[in-house]
Design a protein around this motif. Structure first.
Motif, PDB file in Angstrom:
ATOM      1  N   GLU A   1      56.076  41.875  45.293  1.00 37.03           N
ATOM      2  CA  GLU A   1      55.671  40.924  46.600  1.00 37.03           C
ATOM      3  C   GLU A   1      54.114  41.099  46.896  1.00 37.03           C
ATOM      4  OE1 GLU A   1      56.021  38.226  49.625  1.00 37.03           O
ATOM      5  OE2 GLU A   1      57.067  38.724  48.073  1.00 37.03           O
ATOM      6  N   ARG A   2      53.758  42.511  47.152  1.00 40.74           N
ATOM      7  CA  ARG A   2      52.334  42.718  47.208  1.00 40.74           C
ATOM      8  C   ARG A   2      51.326  41.997  46.383  1.00 40.74           C
ATOM      9  NH1 ARG A   2      53.741  48.210  47.425  1.00 40.74           N
ATOM     10  NH2 ARG A   2      52.354  48.557  45.788  1.00 40.74           N
ATOM     11  N   LYS A   3      51.691  42.162  45.132  1.00 44.64           N
ATOM     12  CA  LYS A   3      50.656  41.352  44.021  1.00 44.64           C
ATOM     13  C   LYS A   3      50.846  39.899  44.327  1.00 44.64           C
ATOM     14  CE  LYS A   3      50.140  45.238  41.469  1.00 44.64           C
ATOM     15  NZ  LYS A   3      48.952  46.012  42.084  1.00 44.64           N
ATOM     16  N   LYS A   4      51.970  39.464  44.679  1.00 47.24           N
ATOM     17  CA  LYS A   4      52.154  37.893  44.946  1.00 47.24           C
ATOM     18  C   LYS A   4      51.342  37.642  46.178  1.00 47.24           C
ATOM     19  CE  LYS A   4      56.068  34.530  45.711  1.00 47.24           C
ATOM     20  NZ  LYS A   4      57.428  34.387  45.886  1.00 47.24           N
ATOM     21  N   ARG A   5      51.474  38.070  47.082  1.00 40.07           N
ATOM     22  CA  ARG A   5      50.671  38.014  48.268  1.00 40.07           C
ATOM     23  C   ARG A   5      49.323  38.005  48.126  1.00 40.07           C
ATOM     24  NH1 ARG A   5      53.023  39.749  53.980  1.00 40.07           N
ATOM     25  NH2 ARG A   5      55.161  39.139  53.726  1.00 40.07           N
ATOM     26  N   VAL A   6      48.927  38.875  47.249  1.00 43.98           N
ATOM     27  CA  VAL A   6      47.478  39.304  47.014  1.00 43.98           C
ATOM     28  C   VAL A   6      46.879  37.796  46.004  1.00 43.98           C
ATOM     29  CG1 VAL A   6      45.431  40.545  45.623  1.00 43.98           C
ATOM     30  CG2 VAL A   6      47.354  41.611  47.368  1.00 43.98           C
ATOM     31  N   ALA A   7      47.677  37.631  45.299  1.00 39.31           N
ATOM     32  CA  ALA A   7      47.307  36.297  44.320  1.00 39.31           C
ATOM     33  C   ALA A   7      47.184  35.237  45.263  1.00 39.31           C
ATOM     34  CB  ALA A   7      48.243  36.002  43.211  1.00 39.31           C
ATOM     35  N   LYS A   8      47.986  35.236  46.110  1.00 33.80           N
ATOM     36  CA  LYS A   8      48.273  33.759  46.954  1.00 33.80           C
ATOM     37  C   LYS A   8      46.877  33.746  47.794  1.00 33.80           C
ATOM     38  CE  LYS A   8      51.004  31.617  50.635  1.00 33.80           C
ATOM     39  NZ  LYS A   8      52.408  31.975  51.190  1.00 33.80           N
ATOM     40  N   VAL A   9      46.588  34.852  48.421  1.00 35.35           N
ATOM     41  CA  VAL A   9      45.471  34.956  49.553  1.00 35.35           C
ATOM     42  C   VAL A   9      44.128  34.886  48.786  1.00 35.35           C
ATOM     43  CG1 VAL A   9      45.228  37.395  49.946  1.00 35.35           C
ATOM     44  CG2 VAL A   9      44.836  35.882  51.731  1.00 35.35           C
ATOM     45  N   MET A  10      43.804  35.230  47.594  1.00 36.42           N
ATOM     46  CA  MET A  10      42.645  35.514  46.740  1.00 36.42           C
ATOM     47  C   MET A  10      42.379  33.823  46.634  1.00 36.42           C
ATOM     48  SD  MET A  10      42.352  38.707  44.416  1.00 36.42           S
ATOM     49  CE  MET A  10      43.564  38.067  43.281  1.00 36.42           C
ATOM     50  N   ASP A  11      43.563  32.966  45.991  1.00 35.83           N
ATOM     51  CA  ASP A  11      43.365  31.882  45.771  1.00 35.83           C
ATOM     52  C   ASP A  11      43.127  31.015  46.860  1.00 35.83           C
ATOM     53  OD1 ASP A  11      43.836  29.547  43.595  1.00 35.83           O
ATOM     54  OD2 ASP A  11      45.527  28.866  44.832  1.00 35.83           O
ATOM     55  N   ARG A  12      43.582  31.337  48.114  1.00 34.37           N
ATOM     56  CA  ARG A  12      43.203  30.416  49.504  1.00 34.37           C
ATOM     57  C   ARG A  12      41.689  30.573  49.723  1.00 34.37           C
ATOM     58  NH1 ARG A  12      46.497  31.211  55.050  1.00 34.37           N
ATOM     59  NH2 ARG A  12      45.302  29.630  55.966  1.00 34.37           N
ATOM     60  N   MET A  13      41.375  31.737  49.544  1.00 38.93           N
ATOM     61  CA  MET A  13      39.900  32.287  50.057  1.00 38.93           C
ATOM     62  C   MET A  13      38.960  31.890  48.792  1.00 38.93           C
ATOM     63  SD  MET A  13      39.772  33.429  52.859  1.00 38.93           S
ATOM     64  CE  MET A  13      41.310  32.079  53.525  1.00 38.93           C
ATOM     65  N   GLY A  14      39.442  31.061  47.683  1.00 35.13           N
ATOM     66  CA  GLY A  14      38.391  31.038  46.614  1.00 35.13           C
ATOM     67  C   GLY A  14      37.765  32.202  45.749  1.00 35.13           C
ATOM     68  N   ILE A  15      38.639  33.355  45.763  1.00 34.26           N
ATOM     69  CA  ILE A  15      37.887  34.427  45.228  1.00 34.26           C
ATOM     70  C   ILE A  15      38.859  34.973  44.094  1.00 34.26           C
ATOM     71  CG2 ILE A  15      36.775  35.136  46.949  1.00 34.26           C
ATOM     72  CD1 ILE A  15      38.989  37.078  47.817  1.00 34.26           C
ATOM     73  N   ALA A  16      39.997  34.052  43.622  1.00 37.48           N
ATOM     74  CA  ALA A  16      40.552  34.495  42.609  1.00 37.48           C
ATOM     75  C   ALA A  16      39.935  34.988  41.292  1.00 37.48           C
ATOM     76  CB  ALA A  16      41.746  33.756  42.301  1.00 37.48           C
ATOM     77  N   HIS A  17      38.879  34.219  41.025  1.00 37.19           N
ATOM     78  CA  HIS A  17      38.070  34.437  39.838  1.00 37.19           C
ATOM     79  C   HIS A  17      37.283  35.702  39.853  1.00 37.19           C
ATOM     80  CE1 HIS A  17      35.459  32.659  42.451  1.00 37.19           C
ATOM     81  NE2 HIS A  17      34.244  32.827  41.780  1.00 37.19           N
ATOM     82  N   ARG A  18      37.398  36.421  40.912  1.00 41.33           N
ATOM     83  CA  ARG A  18      36.553  37.692  41.296  1.00 41.33           C
ATOM     84  C   ARG A  18      37.632  38.700  41.668  1.00 41.33           C
ATOM     85  NH1 ARG A  18      31.686  36.319  40.128  1.00 41.33           N
ATOM     86  NH2 ARG A  18      30.743  34.881  41.146  1.00 41.33           N
TER      87      ARG A  18
END
Length: 187
Positions: free
Chosen positions: A114-131
């Motif tokens: 669940e932590r990993k899922k939330r981290v991925a979701k919020v990184m995507d939302r902030m436009g930093i998933a590629h980082r």
């Protein structure tokens, strides 16, 4: 806040940081507290963020008076309800972007998946998933602030507090961060 006081005392001097402050913020409000240096803004933020207790007065958080809560009670309430964004980002240099964001969730009773899922979701939302695997030192100031915002949002707080979130950014990046905060508020 009702008739809120915060007084710091030493053997030599007594400093009144908050003097009878009354403040009401409703759910959904977007509020900026401004004033000159030394007027009590950080003290007020520390009390609203449950990092400190007032000397006197009442603090109602969702209809519950928490002004006299001890550190343990404040900590539990803070952990479940408040996200913080700081001027200095407060990222840990030895941790990747994803690890810095996940760190905020380690104190929640939440399975790793669940932590990993939330981290991925919020990184995507902030436009930093590629980082995700970059270290803070490999990011621009604006990207670091996006990581700090993502970390604050990962716990899905009811209250988001930002202490001079654009203070370490140039004016163009500061404008982008403020736009981002307004978008988060509107969502």
């Amino acid at each position: 806040l009702h008739n809120m006081y915060k007084i710091y005392s030493t053997d030599e001097v007594e400093t009144v940081a908050l003097n009878g402050v009354n403040l009401e913020i409703e759910q959904g409000d977007f509020v900026a507290i401004m004033g000159p240096s030394g007027c009590g803004k950080s003290t007020l933020l520390n009390i609203v963020g449950m990092l400190d207790n007032p000397s006197d007065g009442d603090y109602f958080f969702f209809d519950e008076n928490i002004a006299k809560y001890n550190e343990s009670q404040r900590s539990e309430l803070r952990k479940q309800n408040i996200g913080f964004i700081f001027q200095s980002f407060n990222l840990i240099e030895e941790l990747s972007v994803a690890e810095n964001i996940e760190l905020a969730l380690l104190y929640h009773d939440m399975p790793s998946a669940e932590r990993k899922k939330r981290v991925a979701k919020v990184m995507d939302r902030m436009g930093i998933a590629h980082r995700a695997n970059h270290m803070p030192g490999q990011l621009s100031g604006g990207q670091q602030q996006r990581v700090a915002i993502a970390r604050a949002l990962a716990g899905e707080p009811r209250l988001l507090l930002a202490d001079e979130p654009t203070g370490n950014l140039d004016s163009a990046m500061a404008g982008q961060v403020m736009e981002l905060l307004e978008q988060i508020h509107s969502a």
